[in-house]
Design a protein around this motif. Structure first.
Motif, PDB file in Angstrom:
ATOM      1  N   PHE A  60       8.658   7.260   0.495  1.00 47.70           N
ATOM      2  CA  PHE A  60       7.263   7.026   0.376  1.00 47.70           C
ATOM      3  C   PHE A  60       6.511   6.522   1.775  1.00 47.70           C
ATOM      4  O   PHE A  60       7.540   5.585   2.288  1.00 47.70           O
ATOM      5  N   ASP A  61       5.584   6.930   2.201  1.00 51.11           N
ATOM      6  CA  ASP A  61       5.077   6.556   3.379  1.00 51.11           C
ATOM      7  C   ASP A  61       4.061   5.310   3.371  1.00 51.11           C
ATOM      8  O   ASP A  61       2.739   5.851   3.271  1.00 51.11           O
ATOM      9  N   ALA A  62       4.243   4.395   2.981  1.00 53.58           N
ATOM     10  CA  ALA A  62       3.456   3.268   2.844  1.00 53.58           C
ATOM     11  C   ALA A  62       2.350   2.963   3.942  1.00 53.58           C
ATOM     12  O   ALA A  62       1.346   2.733   3.804  1.00 53.58           O
ATOM     13  N   ALA A  63       2.896   3.140   5.098  1.00 54.45           N
ATOM     14  CA  ALA A  63       1.988   2.953   6.321  1.00 54.45           C
ATOM     15  C   ALA A  63       0.709   3.975   6.420  1.00 54.45           C
ATOM     16  O   ALA A  63      -0.348   3.612   6.700  1.00 54.45           O
ATOM     17  N   TYR A  64       1.200   5.227   5.790  1.00 56.67           N
ATOM     18  CA  TYR A  64       0.217   6.252   5.903  1.00 56.67           C
ATOM     19  C   TYR A  64      -0.792   5.825   4.677  1.00 56.67           C
ATOM     20  O   TYR A  64      -2.032   5.991   5.136  1.00 56.67           O
ATOM     21  N   VAL A  65      -0.383   5.448   3.816  1.00 56.62           N
ATOM     22  CA  VAL A  65      -1.344   5.098   2.723  1.00 56.62           C
ATOM     23  C   VAL A  65      -2.369   3.987   2.948  1.00 56.62           C
ATOM     24  O   VAL A  65      -3.469   3.900   2.773  1.00 56.62           O
ATOM     25  N   SER A  66      -1.674   2.744   3.571  1.00 58.50           N
ATOM     26  CA  SER A  66      -2.256   1.769   4.093  1.00 58.50           C
ATOM     27  C   SER A  66      -3.407   2.052   5.137  1.00 58.50           C
ATOM     28  O   SER A  66      -4.501   1.399   4.865  1.00 58.50           O
ATOM     29  N   ALA A  67      -2.977   3.002   5.979  1.00 51.53           N
ATOM     30  CA  ALA A  67      -3.959   3.555   6.792  1.00 51.53           C
ATOM     31  C   ALA A  67      -5.094   4.366   6.220  1.00 51.53           C
ATOM     32  O   ALA A  67      -6.343   3.946   6.913  1.00 51.53           O
ATOM     33  N   TYR A  68      -4.727   4.627   5.533  1.00 52.20           N
ATOM     34  CA  TYR A  68      -5.825   5.604   4.620  1.00 52.20           C
ATOM     35  C   TYR A  68      -6.649   4.819   3.946  1.00 52.20           C
ATOM     36  O   TYR A  68      -8.045   4.737   4.139  1.00 52.20           O
ATOM     37  N   ALA A  69      -6.289   3.678   3.308  1.00 52.60           N
ATOM     38  CA  ALA A  69      -7.088   2.765   2.367  1.00 52.60           C
ATOM     39  C   ALA A  69      -7.938   1.932   3.259  1.00 52.60           C
ATOM     40  O   ALA A  69      -9.184   1.653   3.018  1.00 52.60           O
ATOM     41  N   ARG A  70      -7.589   1.670   4.426  1.00 53.88           N
ATOM     42  CA  ARG A  70      -8.275   0.987   5.482  1.00 53.88           C
ATOM     43  C   ARG A  70      -9.532   2.018   5.989  1.00 53.88           C
ATOM     44  O   ARG A  70     -10.719   1.621   5.841  1.00 53.88           O
ATOM     45  N   ALA A  71      -9.379   3.154   6.104  1.00 57.55           N
ATOM     46  CA  ALA A  71     -10.043   4.131   6.720  1.00 57.55           C
ATOM     47  C   ALA A  71     -11.189   4.542   5.707  1.00 57.55           C
ATOM     48  O   ALA A  71     -12.268   4.271   6.009  1.00 57.55           O
ATOM     49  N   ALA A  72     -10.821   4.722   4.419  1.00 54.51           N
ATOM     50  CA  ALA A  72     -11.584   5.301   3.276  1.00 54.51           C
ATOM     51  C   ALA A  72     -12.377   4.155   2.879  1.00 54.51           C
ATOM     52  O   ALA A  72     -13.008   4.556   1.777  1.00 54.51           O
ATOM     53  N   LYS A  73     -12.512   2.859   3.367  1.00 49.87           N
ATOM     54  CA  LYS A  73     -13.320   1.712   2.591  1.00 49.87           C
ATOM     55  C   LYS A  73     -14.822   2.242   2.909  1.00 49.87           C
ATOM     56  O   LYS A  73     -15.556   1.858   2.064  1.00 49.87           O
ATOM     57  N   THR A  74     -15.216   2.992   3.856  1.00 49.51           N
ATOM     58  CA  THR A  74     -16.491   3.628   4.306  1.00 49.51           C
ATOM     59  C   THR A  74     -16.416   4.985   3.996  1.00 49.51           C
ATOM     60  O   THR A  74     -15.502   5.730   4.414  1.00 49.51           O
ATOM     61  N   GLU A  75     -17.491   5.680   3.871  1.00 46.37           N
ATOM     62  CA  GLU A  75     -17.747   6.870   3.964  1.00 46.37           C
ATOM     63  C   GLU A  75     -17.429   7.737   5.239  1.00 46.37           C
ATOM     64  O   GLU A  75     -17.228   8.835   5.358  1.00 46.37           O
ATOM     65  N   ALA A  76     -18.073   6.869   6.189  1.00 41.85           N
ATOM     66  CA  ALA A  76     -17.841   7.464   7.787  1.00 41.85           C
ATOM     67  C   ALA A  76     -16.398   7.428   8.109  1.00 41.85           C
ATOM     68  O   ALA A  76     -15.722   8.155   8.666  1.00 41.85           O
ATOM     69  N   GLY A  77     -15.812   6.317   7.470  1.00 39.45           N
ATOM     70  CA  GLY A  77     -14.111   6.210   7.773  1.00 39.45           C
ATOM     71  C   GLY A  77     -13.510   7.182   7.224  1.00 39.45           C
ATOM     72  O   GLY A  77     -12.504   7.925   7.716  1.00 39.45           O
ATOM     73  N   PHE A  78     -13.909   7.621   5.862  1.00 38.73           N
ATOM     74  CA  PHE A  78     -13.078   8.619   5.037  1.00 38.73           C
ATOM     75  C   PHE A  78     -13.394  10.100   6.014  1.00 38.73           C
ATOM     76  O   PHE A  78     -12.452  10.778   5.892  1.00 38.73           O
ATOM     77  N   ALA A  79     -14.605  10.151   6.397  1.00 39.32           N
ATOM     78  CA  ALA A  79     -14.957  11.483   7.098  1.00 39.32           C
ATOM     79  C   ALA A  79     -14.119  11.530   8.354  1.00 39.32           C
ATOM     80  O   ALA A  79     -13.623  12.703   8.616  1.00 39.32           O
ATOM     81  N   ASP A  80     -13.966  10.636   8.906  1.00 41.78           N
ATOM     82  CA  ASP A  80     -13.000  10.465  10.268  1.00 41.78           C
ATOM     83  C   ASP A  80     -11.463  11.000   9.741  1.00 41.78           C
ATOM     84  O   ASP A  80     -10.996  11.666  10.595  1.00 41.78           O
TER      85      ASP A  80
END
Length: 273
Positions: free
Chosen positions: A238-258
Motif C-alpha cells: 500500500f502506498d500511504a504517501a501517495y494517498v496522503s498527497a492525494y488527500a491534501r491536494a483533493a481538498k479543493t476542486e483546483a487541487g484535484f484538477a492539478d
C-alpha cells in the motif's frame, strides 16, 4: 483470450453503467478508473463492495459519478474521501446507504440466480427507513420471527485488478473472493492485470482456488501497478504517501484538477507525443 488496450476497454463502458468495485484493501482497478476519467465517463452508478475508497473518490471528483451504493466512503488513515464529501454536500451525487453484509448478500443472490436472500442484523436500525427496496417479512418457518430480505443486485459491469491472466483468459486474484462474486453477479467483467503468463491456472492445484474462470471475464488489459495506491497481494504494498498527497491536494476542486493533470492525464499526453 488476448489482452485489449486499456483505453479501448474503458470506451466500452457506457455512460450510466452500474459498476461494482472492490475496496482499497482488496483489488481495485485504479488504472481503469483513471481511464474512465480520460474517456469522460458520465452518470456512472457505483457499488462499493462493500465499501468505497480511492478509485471512487477520483471518479466522483472528475464528475463521472451520479450515484453510489455503499456502506462507507473513506481513504482510511488519510481520512474522509474529499471529493465525495464535497460532491455529497453540493448535491451532485446521491448515495444509497447499505451495510457490508447487505452488499455481499445482494450480490450473492445474483450470483446464485435467486431473486432475493434473507439477512439478519438490520432490524432495529434506521437504515430500513431509507431503503424501501429492502423488505421485512415473516419467516416462512417461524411466524414469530421477522427477517429482512434483500433483492438480487446485478451490476452491469464488475471492475477489478488481478495479479495475472493466463493465455486462456482466467484471472488470478488469490484469496480476494469478493472479486469472484462480483464477476459472477455482473453482466460483464472488465479486469486489469499486471501481466499475462502462458498456461492454464485452473489446471494448477496451487493457483486454481484463487482463479476466476475466463467464462466470467469479458475483457482484460495489462496495466502495470494498476491497483496503486492499493496493495496487490505479495506483488507490492500500500502506498500511504501517495494517498496522503492525494488527500491534501483533493481538498479543493483546483487541487484535484492539478492532481488529475499530473496523475491521470500527463502520461497519456506523453504517450500521444
Amino acid at each position: 483470450m488476448t489482452p485489449t488496450d486499456l483505453e479501448a476497454m474503458a470506451a466500452t463502458v457506457p455512460d450510466g453503467a452500474l459498476i461494482a468495485m472492490p475496496p482499497d484493501n482488496s483489488l481495485p482497478s485504479v488504472a481503469l478508473a483513471k481511464a474512465l476519467i480520460r474517456r469522460g465517463a458520465r452518470n456512472l452508478r457505483l457499488i462499493g463492495v462493500p465499501v468505497s475508497g480511492f478509485a471512487t473518490d477520483i471518479l466522483v471528483g472528475a464528475g463521472c459519478v451520479a450515484s453510489l451504493q455503499t456502506s462507507a466512503v473513506s481513504l482510511g488513515e488519510a481520512g474522509f474521501a474529499p471529493r465525495f464529501t464535497a460532491a455529497l454536500k453540493a448535491g451532485t451525487v446521491t448515495i444509497s446507504d447499505a451495510t457490508c453484509p447487505a452488499i455481499h448478500t445482494m450480490l450473492q443472490a445474483a450470483e446464485k440466480g435467486v431473486p432475493f436472500m434473507p439477512l439478519r442484523g438490520i432490524i432495529g436500525s434506521d437504515i430500513l427507513a431509507n431503503r424501501p427496496d429492502w423488505k421485512v417479512i415473516e419467516s416462512p418457518f417461524d411466524s414469530n420471527e421477522k427477517i429482512v430480505v434483500l433483492p438480487a443486485l446485478h451490476p452491469d459491469i464488475a471492475v477489478f485488478h488481478g495479479v495475472m491472466a493466463d493465455s486462456h483468459g482466467n484471472i488470478y486474484v488469490g484469496r480476494r473472493r469478493e472479486c469472484a462474486t462480483i464477476a459472477h453477479a455482473s453482466k460483464r467483467a472488465l479486469v486489469t492485470v499486471e501481466r499475462v503468463v502462458e498456461g492454464n491456472f485452473l489446471e494448477d492445484e496451487r493457483l486454481a482456488p484463487g482463479t476466476i474462470n475466463a467464462t466470467y471475464i469479458t475483457a482484460f488489459a495489462i496495466a502495470a501497478r494498476g491497483a496503486r495506491p492499493a496493495a496487490l497481494l505479495d506483488e507490492y504494498g500500500f502506498d500511504a504517501a501517495y494517498v496522503s498527497a492525494y488527500a491534501r491536494a483533493a481538498k479543493t476542486e483546483a487541487g484535484f484538477a492539478d492532481w488529475c493533470a499530473e496523475h491521470v492525464f500527463e502520461k497519456q499526453a506523453v504517450a500521444a507525443e
